[in-house]
Design an enzyme around this catalytic site. Structure first.
Site, PDB file in Angstrom:
ATOM      1  N   GLU A 155      -9.801   1.087   3.514  1.00 40.22           N
ATOM      2  CA  GLU A 155      -9.428  -0.198   4.109  1.00 40.22           C
ATOM      3  C   GLU A 155      -8.554  -0.995   3.145  1.00 40.22           C
ATOM      4  O   GLU A 155      -8.597  -0.785   1.934  1.00 40.22           O
ATOM      5  CB  GLU A 155     -10.677  -1.042   4.410  1.00 40.22           C
ATOM      6  CG  GLU A 155     -11.719  -0.377   5.267  1.00 40.22           C
ATOM      7  CD  GLU A 155     -13.037  -1.142   5.241  1.00 40.22           C
ATOM      8  OE1 GLU A 155     -13.865  -0.860   6.116  1.00 40.22           O
ATOM      9  OE2 GLU A 155     -13.244  -1.997   4.347  1.00 40.22           O
ATOM     10  N   LYS A 201      -7.610  -3.906   0.745  1.00 42.51           N
ATOM     11  CA  LYS A 201      -8.315  -4.867  -0.105  1.00 42.51           C
ATOM     12  C   LYS A 201      -7.494  -6.150  -0.121  1.00 42.51           C
ATOM     13  O   LYS A 201      -6.401  -6.198  -0.673  1.00 42.51           O
ATOM     14  CB  LYS A 201      -8.507  -4.350  -1.528  1.00 42.51           C
ATOM     15  CG  LYS A 201      -9.386  -5.292  -2.335  1.00 42.51           C
ATOM     16  CD  LYS A 201      -9.562  -4.895  -3.764  1.00 42.51           C
ATOM     17  CE  LYS A 201     -10.600  -5.801  -4.423  1.00 42.51           C
ATOM     18  NZ  LYS A 201     -10.339  -7.239  -4.209  1.00 42.51           N
ATOM     19  N   ARG A 244     -14.312 -14.178   0.390  1.00 40.25           N
ATOM     20  CA  ARG A 244     -15.402 -13.456   1.068  1.00 40.25           C
ATOM     21  C   ARG A 244     -16.145 -14.416   1.992  1.00 40.25           C
ATOM     22  O   ARG A 244     -16.468 -15.549   1.611  1.00 40.25           O
ATOM     23  CB  ARG A 244     -16.348 -12.887   0.011  1.00 40.25           C
ATOM     24  CG  ARG A 244     -17.425 -11.925   0.529  1.00 40.25           C
ATOM     25  CD  ARG A 244     -16.861 -10.541   0.748  1.00 40.25           C
ATOM     26  NE  ARG A 244     -17.889  -9.582   1.130  1.00 40.25           N
ATOM     27  CZ  ARG A 244     -18.456  -8.734   0.266  1.00 40.25           C
ATOM     28  NH1 ARG A 244     -18.102  -8.741  -1.020  1.00 40.25           N
ATOM     29  NH2 ARG A 244     -19.353  -7.857   0.684  1.00 40.25           N
ATOM     30  N   ARG A 256     -19.102 -16.375  -0.540  1.00 42.00           N
ATOM     31  CA  ARG A 256     -19.664 -15.335  -1.397  1.00 42.00           C
ATOM     32  C   ARG A 256     -20.909 -15.832  -2.115  1.00 42.00           C
ATOM     33  O   ARG A 256     -21.866 -15.080  -2.324  1.00 42.00           O
ATOM     34  CB  ARG A 256     -18.615 -14.905  -2.427  1.00 42.00           C
ATOM     35  CG  ARG A 256     -19.160 -14.013  -3.528  1.00 42.00           C
ATOM     36  CD  ARG A 256     -18.152 -13.884  -4.651  1.00 42.00           C
ATOM     37  NE  ARG A 256     -17.034 -13.056  -4.254  1.00 42.00           N
ATOM     38  CZ  ARG A 256     -16.967 -11.745  -4.450  1.00 42.00           C
ATOM     39  NH1 ARG A 256     -17.968 -11.114  -5.029  1.00 42.00           N
ATOM     40  NH2 ARG A 256     -15.918 -11.056  -4.088  1.00 42.00           N
ATOM     41  N   PHE A 288     -15.181  -6.445   7.917  1.00 47.16           N
ATOM     42  CA  PHE A 288     -15.273  -5.040   7.521  1.00 47.16           C
ATOM     43  C   PHE A 288     -16.690  -4.488   7.573  1.00 47.16           C
ATOM     44  O   PHE A 288     -16.909  -3.331   7.243  1.00 47.16           O
ATOM     45  CB  PHE A 288     -14.679  -4.806   6.130  1.00 47.16           C
ATOM     46  CG  PHE A 288     -15.185  -5.721   5.047  1.00 47.16           C
ATOM     47  CD1 PHE A 288     -16.481  -5.620   4.561  1.00 47.16           C
ATOM     48  CD2 PHE A 288     -14.351  -6.679   4.502  1.00 47.16           C
ATOM     49  CE1 PHE A 288     -16.949  -6.443   3.560  1.00 47.16           C
ATOM     50  CE2 PHE A 288     -14.799  -7.512   3.487  1.00 47.16           C
ATOM     51  CZ  PHE A 288     -16.105  -7.396   3.019  1.00 47.16           C
ATOM     52  N   LYS A 310     -13.097  -0.013  -5.426  1.00 46.46           N
ATOM     53  CA  LYS A 310     -11.839  -0.732  -5.196  1.00 46.46           C
ATOM     54  C   LYS A 310     -10.735  -0.110  -6.039  1.00 46.46           C
ATOM     55  O   LYS A 310     -10.926   0.207  -7.214  1.00 46.46           O
ATOM     56  CB  LYS A 310     -11.998  -2.219  -5.511  1.00 46.46           C
ATOM     57  CG  LYS A 310     -12.605  -2.548  -6.858  1.00 46.46           C
ATOM     58  CD  LYS A 310     -12.877  -4.038  -6.980  1.00 46.46           C
ATOM     59  CE  LYS A 310     -13.606  -4.354  -8.291  1.00 46.46           C
ATOM     60  NZ  LYS A 310     -13.973  -5.782  -8.380  1.00 46.46           N
TER      61      LYS A 310
END
Length: 503
Positions: free
Chosen positions: A209, A211, A216, A231, A298, A373
């Site tokens: 996916e 980034k 967040r 987050r 996601f 990541k």
């Protein structure tokens, strides 16, 4: 229990770097503290009063300092009660009442207890990494698996509550905690990978996916009631009306979604991160209208009465596509050409890609190896430990930042380098004003601060070094931005920094 016992345990934690020793100290205390004081003791030891922030700073406490008591006499309950009185004191005459309570509390405290209270109330004791040690200590004290405690903590959102349940009912009580729509859980975190090929080889069947360089978010909906959390689990629902309206329109009755949000230019490219983050602090109506946020989801953790935390990602992705439709983040499961997705993500102005195991469960609050990541540049999130006064054009400004990585054993952050590069005039002015409000000490060249601010730096890599206690040093680091969306516990650990050396 005497407050002195908690303070002594805290001193023992500071005196050792061994995670095993820290765990033993905490487990011994937890086994001795009465049930009625357990939650309070855990809150104190993890650096935050049970009342949260009570609005008392170092200057106020310094003005109230009293001669210390010769012998320990305060109990944990008495300290908690006094802090409760301070927290609840509002309105006319509240300043005088708060001062009276605090002065009396400090007069009843020994010198070491006074110092502990100063650090507790000013936020200097807060070390997010210590939460992990406390989880291990709870597990040891009750003889239950650490994963059972960790899961209950992530779902309850409260370490004191988790400790109380474990000590009173063991594994059975811990198993009662579940996902509750409307109560945020800590987000699952990713680890860095050196290259796309490395990530693909490590994880097997994956989804790749984009980034994004966004903020967040975790959204909860039950019926028409919607909450949006950051987050750090802060509720920002009132500031992001376009997101709440969108979530309310999704084809479901209840849902919990994990994702990112960002502001886009008219051409559809991402705006700078700072502009996206400004929405979460803005109260200006014109800014709220002008800078619209676009969500990209996601993960799906709950859908219409079914919790999906323990389901594999491939199953959660099916639920996600069913409910979020066009708002699913760009990507592909088991792609034929993963490198093409990375190229498209970079061409579209994003940071890189996430590579996630399709067989993985959602590990709330954990930075594991199921999500990796991949970015073309090396970056680290580090904690600001201090700043040196500048020279030349920067005279009068706090400039060269001291940077630390998190100690996974729960100790203070470990210094790994300094940098003044990348700091704009705006950032120099901001940190010169902000850092002294967090000051713990200073010398002629440097202002040292509480480890509360997270800054993202770009670097060429790391190298072995005896200059800093972690044995490594940053190479050619430059500041990209401060990260107000992250707590110190979200910063990279010294282990992550050392892993870059091995790479």
């Amino acid at each position: 229990m005497l407050f002195h016992d908690v303070v002594a345990a805290s001193a023992g934690l500071s005196a050792t770097r061994s995670r095993r020793a820290k765990t033993a100290i905490l487990a011994e205390l937890l086994s001795a503290v009465p049930a009625s004081e357990l939650a309070t003791a855990v809150a104190f030891l993890t650096g935050q009063p049970s009342q949260g922030r009570i609005g008392v700073g170092w200057r106020t406490l310094s003005q109230l300092r009293a001669p210390p008591s010769a012998e320990p006499r305060l109990t944990v309950t008495e300290v908690d009660t006094a802090l409760g009185e301070v927290s609840e004191s509002v309105g006319s005459g509240s300043a005088a009442r708060r001062a009276h309570v605090l002065r009396r509390l400090l007069a009843d405290a020994t010198r070491t207890e006074q110092e502990f209270l100063f650090r507790l109330l000013t936020g200097e004791l807060r070390q997010g990494a210590l939460e992990g040690v406390m989880v291990d200590a709870i597990a040891e004290a009750v003889a239950v698996p650490p994963d059972a405690v960790r899961r209950a903590f992530m779902l309850s959102g409260s370490l004191p509550t988790t400790a109380a349940a474990a000590m009173s009912g063991g594994s059975a009580a811990l198993g009662q905690f579940g996902l509750q729509v409307g109560r945020p859980i800590r987000p699952m975190l990713a680890s860095p990978a050196e290259a796309l090929e490395e990530a693909l080889a490590e994880l097997g069947p994956v989804v790749v996916e984009y980034k994004l360089d966004g903020a967040r978010i975790q959204v909860h909906r039950r019926g028409d009631e919607v909450h949006v959390y950051t987050r750090t689990l802060r509720d920002v629902t009132a500031r992001v009306g376009e997101l709440t309206e969108l979530v309310r329109s999704l084809p479901c009755d209840s849902v919990v979604l994990d994702g990112e949000t960002l502001a886009l230019t008219d051409e559809g490219r991402p705006r700078p991160f700072q502009e996206t983050m400004s929405r979460f602090g803005s109260t200006r109506e014109e800014q709220l209208r002008a800078l619209l946020l676009r969500p990209y989801f996601f993960d799906c953790l709950h859908l219409d009465g079914t919790d999906l935390l323990d389901a594999p990602l491939r199953e959660r992705n099916n639920a996600l596509r069913k409910v979020a439709g066009e708002h699913v983040i760009p990507g592909q499961s088991e792609p034929a050409d993963p490198a093409a997705i990375l190229t498209r993500a970079l061409d579209d102005g994003h940071e890189g890609v996430m590579v996630k195991s399709l067989d993985s469960a959602y590990a709330a609050g954990r930075r594991g190896r199921s999500w990796l990541k991949v970015k073309p540049v090396h970056t680290l999130d580090l904690v600001v430990l201090g700043a040196e006064w500048g020279h030349g054009r920067r005279t009068g400004y706090l400039s060269n930042l001291h940077l630390g990585a998190i100690d996974p054993a729960g100790g203070p952050p470990i210094m790994v380098g300094k940098t003044f590069k990348g700091l704009t005039d705006e950032l120099l002015a901001w940190q010169t004003e902000r850092l002294p409000t967090m000051e713990t000490a200073r010398d002629r060249a440097t202002v040292y601060v509480r480890p509360e601010l997270v800054v993202e730096v770009e670097l060429d890599g790391v190298q072995s070094s005896s200059r800093y206690p972690g044995g490594v040093a940053l190479r050619f680091a430059r500041v990209l931005r401060y990260r107000p969306d992250k707590e110190p516990a979200d910063a990279d650990t010294i282990e992550s920094v050392r892993a870059m050396l091995r790479g």
